[in-house]
Design a protein around this motif. Structure first.
Motif, short mmCIF file in Angstrom:
data_model
loop_
_atom_site.label_atom_id
_atom_site.label_comp_id
_atom_site.label_asym_id
_atom_site.label_seq_id
_atom_site.Cartn_x
_atom_site.Cartn_y
_atom_site.Cartn_z
N LEU A 70 33.40 10.33 14.43
CA LEU A 70 32.71 11.06 13.37
C LEU A 70 31.71 12.01 14.01
O LEU A 70 30.82 11.57 14.74
CB LEU A 70 32.00 10.10 12.41
CG LEU A 70 32.89 9.18 11.58
CD1 LEU A 70 32.02 8.24 10.73
CD2 LEU A 70 33.82 9.99 10.69
N LEU A 75 38.36 6.04 15.86
CA LEU A 75 37.90 7.07 14.94
C LEU A 75 36.60 7.65 15.47
O LEU A 75 35.69 6.91 15.87
CB LEU A 75 37.68 6.48 13.55
CG LEU A 75 37.11 7.45 12.50
CD1 LEU A 75 38.15 8.48 12.10
CD2 LEU A 75 36.62 6.68 11.26
N LEU A 112 40.38 6.84 4.69
CA LEU A 112 38.98 6.73 5.06
C LEU A 112 38.12 6.72 3.80
O LEU A 112 38.39 7.44 2.84
CB LEU A 112 38.56 7.91 5.95
CG LEU A 112 39.37 8.15 7.22
CD1 LEU A 112 38.76 9.32 8.01
CD2 LEU A 112 39.42 6.91 8.08
N SER A 158 46.44 15.45 8.46
CA SER A 158 45.48 15.13 7.41
C SER A 158 46.20 15.00 6.09
O SER A 158 47.04 15.84 5.73
CB SER A 158 44.39 16.21 7.32
OG SER A 158 43.61 16.23 8.50
N ALA A 164 35.80 13.95 10.69
CA ALA A 164 36.51 12.76 11.17
C ALA A 164 37.70 13.17 12.02
O ALA A 164 38.43 14.11 11.69
CB ALA A 164 36.97 11.91 9.99
N LYS A 165 37.89 12.44 13.11
CA LYS A 165 39.02 12.69 14.00
C LYS A 165 39.55 11.35 14.49
O LYS A 165 38.80 10.47 14.87
CB LYS A 165 38.59 13.54 15.19
CG LYS A 165 39.71 13.77 16.21
CD LYS A 165 39.20 14.49 17.45
CE LYS A 165 40.29 14.63 18.50
NZ LYS A 165 39.79 15.26 19.74
N ALA A 200 32.71 4.22 8.86
CA ALA A 200 33.70 4.56 7.83
C ALA A 200 34.54 3.33 7.54
O ALA A 200 34.72 2.47 8.41
CB ALA A 200 34.59 5.72 8.29
N LEU A 215 32.29 7.45 4.34
CA LEU A 215 31.89 8.07 5.60
C LEU A 215 30.37 8.20 5.67
O LEU A 215 29.74 8.65 4.71
CB LEU A 215 32.52 9.45 5.76
CG LEU A 215 33.86 9.52 6.52
CD1 LEU A 215 34.94 8.82 5.72
CD2 LEU A 215 34.24 10.96 6.81
N ALA A 241 32.72 5.79 15.90
CA ALA A 241 32.31 5.26 14.60
C ALA A 241 32.51 3.75 14.56
O ALA A 241 33.27 3.17 15.35
CB ALA A 241 33.10 5.93 13.48
#
Length: 790
Positions: free
Chosen positions: A541, A539, A495, A517, A505-506, A473, A498, A546
């Motif tokens: 995914l 991050l 972001l 968010s 996503a976190k 991302a 992706l 990621a």
């Protein structure tokens, strides 16, 4: 994107068949190999190398220590490893123009052999690179390449860049180590370099100032003259190569009569003299190899091969006669290889293999082989596919077979699709070597048969595809600042792109931090009592770590990319700000305006309209002129009188470091006389930990609104500053003094002068670089510099 039709036409126009054939014929003249060595991309002696290759037929290679990560960037904002990726690509293109193999001592972005910034000492450089690591890798390169001659570009003398000095020190040691069977830093067969030359010219110039004269000339390489077919001077062929170093602003026209000769000094030799020519004591041609190695068994076939090579050159431009002669030479080389006795093979076989490869290139052009291949996409990922297009014309050859050489995990399908498997490796931004005649996979292998002789040529794709991570991302930004001297405790990260699409996503945050968010990304909020420090927020995914992808795209190179962990790095710091309204005039070579806003300053980046308006300027308390802006910002120099008037009316004008050639007029561009020092080696402090002494302890720049103390000078990266002021009007007060070990203090790093009701500050500290590295002291010092004039 794949090349457009106009781009393909332009590329084809640069390679007419007859000229390509002429240049391919030249290395048939010699079996001598010459390795130039240097510290950085652009250290190669391009004009001399062009004459050696395209006039004398010498086989060329270049051993380069690092990727130039610490250098300038005249075309963008890439820094450190991203700049290293870009300069690696530039160096490969420059090597292509000289038909020169390229080797890097530095093998990956985390390698200790890194361009850590300017140095004045070879010993300091080797200490940082690791002397053992440097010699191990250099020996590995020499044993792999097997050069007859080694020639560093620079001298190991005071006044020269420490990186250059280190590579020259290492070259002396490698002469023995590469030939030492007891050296345990390389498992390759030993190799004895025959001669070590040093430059017998001074390396002084804009950047360096050699303290000692060069050694006496023992040999002169003529650099005058022109190639008889292209009409290009050898100096300008060298500049055609150097022009690919666009990040360094290189490539200049050399007018007729301005070419130079190249004096060399023979520093070490392992062959008998006298040394009256570069090839003295060496087998100059194929016909000399048998006597040189004491192998009469190969004298006859090598004599036939040499005669055929000479006939191929003499037959130019008759394509058929050139092809026939080249095929005869290859057959004779094969016989020589079979007859070569064991005790001569170390000196002979690699030369025959290179000559056969050179002859294969000759046959490719003489036969009129035309093969092009391209993928429909430049950016690929594991699990993806793209379509391949291949155009092939065997010309006058009897037969053509085409095969693919693909990286592991790639597959070519029968219907022309190229598929990337799940285990395919990511693109390597730091390849360890480059051979213009042997492009890395993916490549086409063209097997051409002429007169009963089959040769093989590797052909790169027009634009080699780049494999990116499956989970990635774009994070914007990747680095953030939370300034706890303000009320703000939040930062936003957006972001994009992706992969895979729709992945969950976190952002993984420290305990006590909150993530919300927002449209397109996240807002992170630190606790009210968050401690100053550096925090990394990775991050995920779909639960997997990621990558972030840095794409490097410039028109003079093929696309490159660097994958790194996708994480938001947050610097929490304390930097008081006053309420100054700040205007920033950038030249596209730094992101100071971005970082001022990030720490909470009231900053506006000034466009051309605002710069041209006196009334717009009047709305600011402070105006900052970014690095190199006087060179790269159109119209800025013409507006300097207006900026001077604005400062005299009460404004705070801050200029960040410039080079003398950045349109800096010492008597006109600064409000008062201010001359920037050169060569730069004499006017910089390369020790990033150098002690800083306060000449004006009570100066507002050191006290308001932040008290600048020892902690603000710790943790710096690369160096303290460069292009310090050399002389200045008596109205300026030097604020700081600093020095590299063993040198007199510099006082031109930070100057302040009253100017009517306002002031001018000139800062040669590399604050822009330190801010990119999230060094807290740089933000606090900059906060003081942008405060209202006191």
């Amino acid at each position: 994107m794949p090349l457009t039709d106009p781009e393909r036409l332009n590329q084809s126009a640069r390679h007419p068949r007859t000229l390509d054939l002429w240049f391919a014929l030249q290395p048939l003249r010699s079996v001598v190999s010459f390795m130039n060595s240097g510290a950085h991309p652009d250290d190669e002696t391009s004009a001399m190398l062009a004459a050696l290759r395209f006039r004398d037929g010498i086989d060329l290679s270049y051993a380069c220590a690092n990727r130039g990560e610490g250098g300038q960037n005249d075309i963008g904002t890439e820094m450190t490893e991203d700049l290293g990726t870009l300069r690696t690509a530039e160096m490969e293109r420059a090597a292509d123009a000289l038909a020169m193999r390229l080797y890097w001592l530095s093998e990956h972005p985390g390698d200790s052999i890194f361009d850590f910034g300017f140095s004045k000492s070879g010993d300091e450089t080797l200490d940082k690179w690791g002397a053992g690591r440097t010699l191990d890798r250099f020996v590995q390169i020499v044993r792999s390449e097997r050069p007859d001659i080694l020639c560093p570009t620079f001298l190991n003398i005071p006044g020269q860049h420490g990186h250059h000095r280190a590579m020259t020190q290492a070259a002396h040691l490698v002469m023995d180590l590469a030939a030492d069977p007891d050296f345990d830093g390389s498992d390759l067969p030993v190799w004895q370099v025959k001669k070590l030359y040093l430059p017998a010219w001074s390396g002084a110039g804009q950047a360096y100032d050699d303290d000692l004269p060069p050694p006496p000339q023992t040999l002169l390489i003529r650099g005058q003259g022109c190639d008889p077919i292209s009409g290009w001077s050898y100096a300008n062929i060298g500049q055609m190569s150097r022009a690919y170093h666009k990040t360094q602003g290189m490539g200049r026209w050399v007018p007729p009569g301005a070419s130079q000769d190249w004096p060399l000094h023979l520093a070490d030799t392992r062959v008998p003299g006298p040394d009256t020519a570069l090839t003295s004591g060496l087998p100059a041609t194929l016909g000399d190899l048998a006597d040189f190695t004491g192998a009469p068994q190969i004298k006859h076939p090598l004599a036939r091969a040499n005669e055929a090579c000479e006939r191929a050159i003499a037959s130019f431009p008759n394509f058929d006669l050139v092809t026939r002669a080249a095929c005869e030479a290859i057959e004779a080389l094969g016989e020589a290889a079979l007859r070569c006795p064991q005790d001569a093979r170390d000196e002979v076989i690699h030369r025959l293999q290179r000559k056969e490869a050179q002859l294969a290139t000759v046959i490719q052009h003489a036969a009129g082989l035309r093969v092009r291949a391209r993928a429909s996409e430049d950016w690929l990922r594991p699990g993806s596919e793209t379509r391949l297009e291949v155009e092939a014309d065997q010309g006058a050859a009897d037969n053509l077979d085409i095969a693919w050489d693909l990286p592991e995990g790639w597959a070519h399908q029968k219907d022309g699709r190229l598929s990337i498997g799940a285990g395919a490796a990511l693109f390597d931004p730091y390849p360890a070597s480059h051979d213009p005649a042997e492009p890395r996979a993916p490549a086409l292998i063209a097997r051409l048969t002429n007169h009963g002789v089959t040769t093989q040529t590797r052909i790169a794709l027009e634009v080699p595809p780049v494999v990116l991570p499956a989970f990635s991302a774009d994070l914007d930004p990747m680095n953030a600042v939370i300034n706890i001297a303000t009320a703000n405790r939040s930062a936003r990260v957006y972001l994009g792109n992706l992969r895979p699409k729709g992945a969950a996503a976190k952002l993984d945050v420290p305990p006590g931090w909150q993530v919300t968010s927002v449209d397109g990304g996240f807002e992170i909020t630190a606790p009210e009592d968050v401690a100053p420090g550096l925090y990394k927020l990775p991050l995920l995914l779909d639960g997997a770590p990621a990558f972030a992808v840095r794409k490097i795209e410039q028109p003079h190179i093929a696309p490159r990319a660097r994958a790194l962990p996708a994480e938001l790095t947050v610097r929490v710091l304390h930097a008081r700000l006053d309420s100054a309204r700040v205007g920033y005039i950038g030249g596209g070579r730094d992101r100071v305006g971005h970082w001022l806003a990030a720490m909470g300053a009231n900053v506006t980046e000034l466009g051309d309209d605002a710069l041209a308006s006196d009334s717009a300027l009047a709305g600011f308390d402070t105006i900052v002129v970014g690095i190199f802006a006087l060179r790269f910002r159109d119209g800025l120099a013409a507006r300097l009188p207006a900026l001077h008037r604005w400062a005299k009316a009460g404004g705070n004008l801050v200029t960040l470091y410039h080079r003398p050639w950045d349109n800096w007029d010492p008597d006109a561009l600064a409000p008062l006389a201010l001359r920037i020092g050169q060569p730069s080696l004499r006017w910089r402090v390369t020790d990033e930990n150098a002690k800083v002494r306060y000449l004006e302890p009570d100066a507002p720049a050191l006290n308001l609104p932040n008290l600048i103390g020892p902690d603000d000078w710790s943790g710096w990266h690369k160096e303290r500053g460069l292009y310090f002021a050399q002389s200045w009007s008596a109205d300026y007060k030097p604020i700081l003094a600093m020095a590299d070990p063993g040198e007199e203090p510099h006082k031109g790093a930070l100057l302040v002068a009253p100017l009517g009701k306002g002031q001018h500050i000139h800062c040669a500290l590399i604050l822009h670089h330190q801010m990119e590295k999230l060094i807290p002291g740089a933000f606090r010092i900059m906060a003081n510099l942008i405060a209202r004039a006191k």
